[in-house]
Write an enzyme that holds these catalytic residues in place. Structure first.
Site, PDB file in Angstrom:
ATOM      1  CG  HIS A   1      -0.279   0.108   2.544  1.00 12.27           C
ATOM      2  ND1 HIS A   1       0.049  -0.999   3.280  1.00 12.27           N
ATOM      3  CD2 HIS A   1       0.131   1.169   3.294  1.00 12.27           C
ATOM      4  CE1 HIS A   1       0.620  -0.631   4.415  1.00 12.27           C
ATOM      5  NE2 HIS A   1       0.695   0.682   4.438  1.00 12.27           N
TER       6      HIS A   1
ATOM      7  CG  HIS B   1       3.919   4.525   5.495  1.00  9.14           C
ATOM      8  ND1 HIS B   1       3.032   5.036   6.408  1.00  9.14           N
ATOM      9  CD2 HIS B   1       3.471   3.274   5.221  1.00  9.14           C
ATOM     10  CE1 HIS B   1       2.098   4.131   6.678  1.00  9.14           C
ATOM     11  NE2 HIS B   1       2.338   3.052   5.960  1.00  9.14           N
TER      12      HIS B   1
ATOM     13  CD  GLU C   1       3.710  -0.640   7.337  1.00  5.60           C
ATOM     14  OE1 GLU C   1       3.064   0.114   6.569  1.00  5.60           O
ATOM     15  OE2 GLU C   1       3.196  -1.231   8.299  1.00  5.60           O
TER      16      GLU C   1
END
Lengths: 134, 134
Positions: free
Chosen positions: A7, A79, A130
């Site tokens: 994502h 992010h 991430e």
């Protein structure tokens, strides 16, 4: 080592307004908002055919995106999350290259119930990365 | 209306260093650099299983990412590109909702040889959005 783009997270000040833009203006499929107090955010998932966008609104006093929104009052991309098969092996390889893992270096359970780690933006072209074990 | 996430673009100051991080540290498949003088960038594509990341380095005096790098010296996420089937129909719908299309509002041929438009970040949670007709 990294796999799919899981994502892209976009920090927003007003989740209702941001969701309406994606749903009504861009015609995307959006989820109901989910409060995740343990992560300090309320999240809406924008489901695209190949990945998803996460709209994040601060929740509570210690939200990890509050400071980002102070610096970026309109919101913005916060992010990017890449999938990995083995987060501990990946972490150890990354540390050998000198990349900095945020926090205490131990994976936490992320918003999807899976182990995640965050990597220092200074080591990745100014981008907070991430990693999520899938 | 919007379809797949075509790419996330990350502006970088040093394309060689940024490419090495993705190739060597993150273990991703990276393309050879391509100079695109008509777009004012040199680009490297990071091929992920479901989408791609584009690393953009300024090329020439009038690079569209030079000002971004002045504000973000480490680099950072610059824009996000969604695919659409009919860029003119999408543009007209977006304009009806009040969303601002950048430039003269006419699609240009983008880095992939396909028509693209950019939408104003203020209308999309501080995120520069590119639409690409596929």
């Amino acid at each position: 080592m990294i796999g799919r783009l899981n994502h892209v997270a976009i920090a927003v000040r007003d989740l209702g307004a941001a969701t309406a833009v994606y749903r009504d203006t861009l015609g995307a499929h959006v989820s109901q908002p989910q409060a995740l107090p343990e992560h300090g955010v309320t999240v809406v998932f924008i489901e695209l055919p190949n990945t998803k966008i996460e709209l994040l609104e601060p929740l509570g006093e210690a939200s990890p995106i509050a400071r980002f929104l102070e610096k970026n009052p309109d919101g913005g991309m916060h992010h990017i999350c890449y999938e990995v098969d083995d987060i501990l092996a990946t972490r150890d390889q990354l540390k050998q290259t000198g990349a900095r893992v945020l926090g205490d270096g131990e994976p936490k359970i992320g918003a999807h119930g899976k182990p995640v780690l965050f990597l220092h933006p200074k080591d990745f072209s100014g981008t907070l990365v991430e990693l999520e074990q899938v």
